[in-house]
Scaffold this motif. Sequence first.
Motif, PDB file in Angstrom:
ATOM      1  N   GLY A  53       0.785  -1.233   0.000  1.00  0.00           N
ATOM      2  CA  GLY A  53       0.000   0.000   0.000  1.00  0.00           C
ATOM      3  C   GLY A  53       0.819   1.285   0.000  1.00  0.00           C
ATOM      4  O   GLY A  53       0.253   2.373  -0.023  1.00  0.00           O
ATOM      5  N   ARG A  54       2.132   1.152   0.037  1.00  0.00           N
ATOM      6  CA  ARG A  54       2.985   2.348  -0.009  1.00  0.00           C
ATOM      7  C   ARG A  54       3.884   2.298  -1.238  1.00  0.00           C
ATOM      8  O   ARG A  54       4.204   1.221  -1.739  1.00  0.00           O
ATOM      9  N   ILE A  55       4.282   3.476  -1.689  1.00  0.00           N
ATOM     10  CA  ILE A  55       5.217   3.532  -2.806  1.00  0.00           C
ATOM     11  C   ILE A  55       6.590   3.144  -2.276  1.00  0.00           C
ATOM     12  O   ILE A  55       7.088   3.755  -1.326  1.00  0.00           O
ATOM     13  N   SER A  56       7.155   2.113  -2.876  1.00  0.00           N
ATOM     14  CA  SER A  56       8.471   1.640  -2.436  1.00  0.00           C
ATOM     15  C   SER A  56       9.567   2.358  -3.227  1.00  0.00           C
ATOM     16  O   SER A  56      10.574   2.771  -2.679  1.00  0.00           O
ATOM     17  N   SER A  57       9.321   2.476  -4.518  1.00  0.00           N
ATOM     18  CA  SER A  57      10.251   3.250  -5.345  1.00  0.00           C
ATOM     19  C   SER A  57       9.529   3.679  -6.614  1.00  0.00           C
ATOM     20  O   SER A  57       8.558   3.047  -7.033  1.00  0.00           O
ATOM     21  N   ALA A  58       9.988   4.755  -7.210  1.00  0.00           N
ATOM     22  CA  ALA A  58       9.369   5.268  -8.434  1.00  0.00           C
ATOM     23  C   ALA A  58      10.398   6.018  -9.234  1.00  0.00           C
ATOM     24  O   ALA A  58      11.229   6.737  -8.665  1.00  0.00           O
ATOM     25  N   GLY A  59      10.357   5.826 -10.547  1.00  0.00           N
ATOM     26  CA  GLY A  59      11.290   6.556 -11.393  1.00  0.00           C
ATOM     27  C   GLY A  59      11.649   5.769 -12.635  1.00  0.00           C
ATOM     28  O   GLY A  59      10.908   4.887 -13.068  1.00  0.00           O
ATOM     29  N   ARG A  60      12.812   6.116 -13.178  1.00  0.00           N
ATOM     30  CA  ARG A  60      13.208   5.529 -14.456  1.00  0.00           C
ATOM     31  C   ARG A  60      13.771   4.116 -14.271  1.00  0.00           C
ATOM     32  O   ARG A  60      13.397   3.193 -14.961  1.00  0.00           O
ATOM     33  N   ASP A  61      14.668   3.999 -13.309  1.00  0.00           N
ATOM     34  CA  ASP A  61      15.389   2.726 -13.186  1.00  0.00           C
ATOM     35  C   ASP A  61      14.972   2.004 -11.902  1.00  0.00           C
ATOM     36  O   ASP A  61      15.722   1.928 -10.948  1.00  0.00           O
ATOM     37  N   VAL A  62      13.749   1.521 -11.930  1.00  0.00           N
ATOM     38  CA  VAL A  62      13.220   0.855 -10.751  1.00  0.00           C
ATOM     39  C   VAL A  62      13.186  -0.641 -11.017  1.00  0.00           C
ATOM     40  O   VAL A  62      12.645  -1.091 -12.029  1.00  0.00           O
ATOM     41  N   VAL A  63      13.794  -1.378 -10.142  1.00  0.00           N
ATOM     42  CA  VAL A  63      13.788  -2.835 -10.280  1.00  0.00           C
ATOM     43  C   VAL A  63      12.686  -3.385  -9.391  1.00  0.00           C
ATOM     44  O   VAL A  63      12.588  -3.025  -8.222  1.00  0.00           O
ATOM     45  N   GLU A 369       6.323   9.265  -4.589  1.00  0.00           N
ATOM     46  CA  GLU A 369       7.627   9.351  -3.942  1.00  0.00           C
ATOM     47  C   GLU A 369       7.758   8.195  -2.963  1.00  0.00           C
ATOM     48  O   GLU A 369       6.783   7.851  -2.279  1.00  0.00           O
ATOM     49  N   ALA A 370       8.928   7.610  -2.895  1.00  0.00           N
ATOM     50  CA  ALA A 370       9.147   6.456  -2.015  1.00  0.00           C
ATOM     51  C   ALA A 370       8.731   6.782  -0.585  1.00  0.00           C
ATOM     52  O   ALA A 370       9.043   7.849  -0.070  1.00  0.00           O
ATOM     53  N   GLY A 371       7.994   5.861   0.011  1.00  0.00           N
ATOM     54  CA  GLY A 371       7.580   6.023   1.397  1.00  0.00           C
ATOM     55  C   GLY A 371       6.177   6.554   1.566  1.00  0.00           C
ATOM     56  O   GLY A 371       5.583   6.427   2.628  1.00  0.00           O
ATOM     57  N   LYS A 372       5.631   7.171   0.498  1.00  0.00           N
ATOM     58  CA  LYS A 372       4.284   7.738   0.619  1.00  0.00           C
ATOM     59  C   LYS A 372       3.211   6.691   0.344  1.00  0.00           C
ATOM     60  O   LYS A 372       3.475   5.657  -0.286  1.00  0.00           O
ATOM     61  N   LEU A 373       2.003   6.975   0.806  1.00  0.00           N
ATOM     62  CA  LEU A 373       0.876   6.087   0.530  1.00  0.00           C
ATOM     63  C   LEU A 373       0.631   6.031  -0.972  1.00  0.00           C
ATOM     64  O   LEU A 373       0.748   7.050  -1.658  1.00  0.00           O
ATOM     65  N   ALA A 374       0.256   4.854  -1.451  1.00  0.00           N
ATOM     66  CA  ALA A 374       0.111   4.668  -2.901  1.00  0.00           C
ATOM     67  C   ALA A 374      -1.260   5.138  -3.367  1.00  0.00           C
ATOM     68  O   ALA A 374      -2.150   4.356  -3.668  1.00  0.00           O
ATOM     69  N   ASP A 375      -1.442   6.464  -3.374  1.00  0.00           N
ATOM     70  CA  ASP A 375      -2.624   7.093  -3.978  1.00  0.00           C
ATOM     71  C   ASP A 375      -2.218   7.469  -5.398  1.00  0.00           C
ATOM     72  O   ASP A 375      -1.430   8.405  -5.595  1.00  0.00           O
ATOM     73  N   LEU A 376      -2.744   6.734  -6.369  1.00  0.00           N
ATOM     74  CA  LEU A 376      -2.281   6.890  -7.746  1.00  0.00           C
ATOM     75  C   LEU A 376      -3.452   6.895  -8.716  1.00  0.00           C
ATOM     76  O   LEU A 376      -4.466   6.231  -8.479  1.00  0.00           O
ATOM     77  N   VAL A 377      -3.305   7.654  -9.793  1.00  0.00           N
ATOM     78  CA  VAL A 377      -4.337   7.673 -10.830  1.00  0.00           C
ATOM     79  C   VAL A 377      -3.678   7.495 -12.194  1.00  0.00           C
ATOM     80  O   VAL A 377      -2.693   8.178 -12.502  1.00  0.00           O
ATOM     81  N   ILE A 378      -4.201   6.557 -12.967  1.00  0.00           N
ATOM     82  CA  ILE A 378      -3.774   6.403 -14.362  1.00  0.00           C
ATOM     83  C   ILE A 378      -4.847   7.065 -15.234  1.00  0.00           C
ATOM     84  O   ILE A 378      -6.042   6.819 -15.049  1.00  0.00           O
ATOM     85  N   TRP A 379      -4.411   7.929 -16.134  1.00  0.00           N
ATOM     86  CA  TRP A 379      -5.338   8.741 -16.940  1.00  0.00           C
ATOM     87  C   TRP A 379      -5.249   8.367 -18.419  1.00  0.00           C
ATOM     88  O   TRP A 379      -4.194   7.944 -18.882  1.00  0.00           O
ATOM     89  N   ASP A 380      -6.337   8.645 -19.147  1.00  0.00           N
ATOM     90  CA  ASP A 380      -6.277   8.397 -20.594  1.00  0.00           C
ATOM     91  C   ASP A 380      -5.853   9.640 -21.383  1.00  0.00           C
ATOM     92  O   ASP A 380      -6.040   9.710 -22.593  1.00  0.00           O
ATOM     93  N   GLY A 381      -5.289  10.607 -20.710  1.00  0.00           N
ATOM     94  CA  GLY A 381      -4.800  11.822 -21.376  1.00  0.00           C
ATOM     95  C   GLY A 381      -4.274  12.788 -20.331  1.00  0.00           C
ATOM     96  O   GLY A 381      -4.075  12.417 -19.167  1.00  0.00           O
TER      97      GLY A 381
END
Lengths: 420, 463
Positions: A53-63, A369-381
Amino acid sequence: MKFRHLSLALMGLAGLAMPHSAGAQTFAITNAHILSPGPVGEVERGTIFVRDGRISSAGRDVVVPAGIAIVDAKGAFVTPGLFAVNTALGLVEVSSVDGTQDARTRSIRINAAFDVQYGLNPASTLLPVARLGGITRAVVMPNYDDSNIEREAPFAGKAALISLGQGTNMLFKAGVGMVLEVGEDGAARLGGSRASEFVVLREILASLKVQWTVDNEWGLSSADHKALGVVASGQMPLIVLVHRAADIRQVLDLARDFKLKLILSGAEEAWQVADEIAAMKVPVLLNPTSNIPSNFDQIGASLRNATILEKAGVEIAISGNDAGHRVRDMRYNAGLAVSRGLPPVAGLEAITLAPARIFGVAHQVGSIEAGKLADLVIWDGDPLEALTEPVAIYVDGKEQPMQSRATQLGQRYGERPDLP
Amino acid sequence: MLASGCVTAPAAPAPRANAPPSDTAATAAALPAVAFPSTYRPKPTADTAIVGASILTGTGTRIDNGTILMAGGEIVAVGTEVAVPTGARIIDGKGKWITPGIIDAHSHLGVFPAPGVDGHADGNENIDPYTAHVWAEHSVWPQDPVFTKARAGGVTSLLILPGSANLFGGRGVTLKNVPAVTVQQMKFPGAPYTLKMACGENPKERYGSRGRAPATRMGNVAGFRRSWIDAAEYARKRDAYERKHAKGESAEAPKRDLGMETLAGVLKGEILVQNHCYRADEMAVMLDVGHEFGYKTVAFHHAVEGYKIAGLLATEGTCVVTWASRWGFKMEAFDAIEENAAILASRGVCVAIHSDEQRLIQRLNVETAVALAAGRRAGITIPQEEAIKWITLNPARIMGVADRTGSLEPGKMADVVLWSSNPFSVYAVAEKVFIDGALVHDRSNPGSIYRSDFELGQTVGEE
């Protein structure tokens, strides 16, 4: 298109359903065009790894670990969940039905002590509607009941933060601010003149330094006295709904004299005193489309308010078009501010990280951002465009249903013409 | 641009290329002279061409890299192969978009102006359910600063309606959105009159709470039916007199009744019914009231449950004037959905997006985008070249002026908006707005933008 790219052919994203196995709050969104305030910023082919439920990592080179669920965003924009301000979500169902109104009180015993956290209704039909606008957190604020014109009630009461996630605890944080209205309507509750209103407010704030007694001069109940203590000590922000430039100056003086932590709200004429607001580092909650000289409090209301304030260095958060049913308009309002010169990045920040910062929860939400709650939205534009819709929404890492009572009505009558 | 205050209003509009088709003078002998005639005169203009823009014509077509030529207040040509005459003013439209002027079929500008103080609240004669005798034009304050803000949003024509606390709210007035000192200078020449009717919560609660009829929806309907019975009788007597008068027989003219004149005008098909109505079941009842007394409902306004009776509305040929995003403010708006317009349009109903509001009228294009996105989410894809009609041609049709404005066709009024980008984008701004070919809003020249008398000498912001 104001953001760097708009990925096309996103319609295939509908139905991104993940396996609902144990640990569904652990997954990764890949091929995401991340748009976030904060250090991650804009990443065109990014990955967001969510763990428990939390963002562990985010960005370009995330494994990401092998075997976890993957949501392929196929290049779609992914933003933090939106953070709404100036709402009454969970406190109102039908505006004209009094019994559904819990954002205000007629009580003559309490005003500052009024606390919205006890009135929240997680079953409100407004919550899924707002959520489908990409909103995952909101500030819920009290307002005034003016049916008794004899009632002298300076304060509306205490605001709270909520989560819009289905099945999560709705109350996110209580007591995040004390709401006060000044100006024409505020004065009407305190003798009918600004010249009496600000005297009363100053006397009340001064009286908080002395011990409460039953016969205190300003008629404060013990509950109100208690509620205002944290405001006077600068721990709880005072959220002042104000419109006229001269009134904003009075409020700035009040905050300076009593060492208050201040948030301005409404503030249609704030552009006229932008430098003074910036100098005191006071944030402003506003609707950039509020440009009507509706009364003599806001003759100077302008579509450029948000732009001028941001340029002067004032932190702004952008609201929707009402406190309940039209909260979802907040992202178009940010876009409209952009059309009048607000930088696009600032437009997104004003509906995500800025309100989180203003209400003291930026360490938990508001950006990808790493450590924050995973409140995320995927948009179609582009998320600020009215032509855009969310295709997937996560709160605390939980995937949310893409349905509301309204979409169900649309499906019923759209698919089966002229029932029965 | 403002005509002097001492202009004597002519009995009929001076002959112009786009004068109304009906010849009002011919019937003047038998009927009362046209009251409060329009004194609107388009500003003289140079021939103007906008070149190289994407054009949504309002007729269902999109033209890329197109040119529009305006001359003499009219649209002369629209297309990719338009010859621009020498001497014409040429505006570069590359990367920009052109639409017909935006039209709002439901506004209260001027009658509920800003600032919204009691001294200005002139939009609803809400002390009686039956006020067909009042005319909104007698309340319009042309100095309402919101007219300018609406013009900045591309609005070139609008229908100003009385409020909805009455069963019969009175006559609406169709205006051209030009700066003016008198309402006559704004009146759309030759536009038909309209009648505002309202069902549902507003009339029943206004009067029921004051211990008088109507107190219920059935009370509303009974009130309508009684009035139409009276109106039919009034029209019969008036017709009988006019027949005798025409034959030269002696006859005493029945005393005029302003309210009955309006209702009789509806029964004769001269005055267009604009019916505020939210719920599907109520709209179906109101259509039957129309059948009982022989009038047509041109449009249901707000009509947030229109999507539940799309087939019925299509069959009746009654249009829907609605929002996308407003809902839940009262019980009869609880089932309002963003998909309303798209569902209705997909079933062949004529749809218009309206504002009914001071802020929304500045961005009807964005409200239409909300409706389009909701439709797409529901699996209904409506091309933008169709959707633009919701805020141009369709409201013009509802207001009875579609033969003169609402689309970019040769011979029509040159009511045109040049947008900075695709008009369904939140980032689009109306850069130039033309009314009858005259440039009435030019964002590149802020000093030229009209400020109402009210705003002069006050600290007002841009836009």
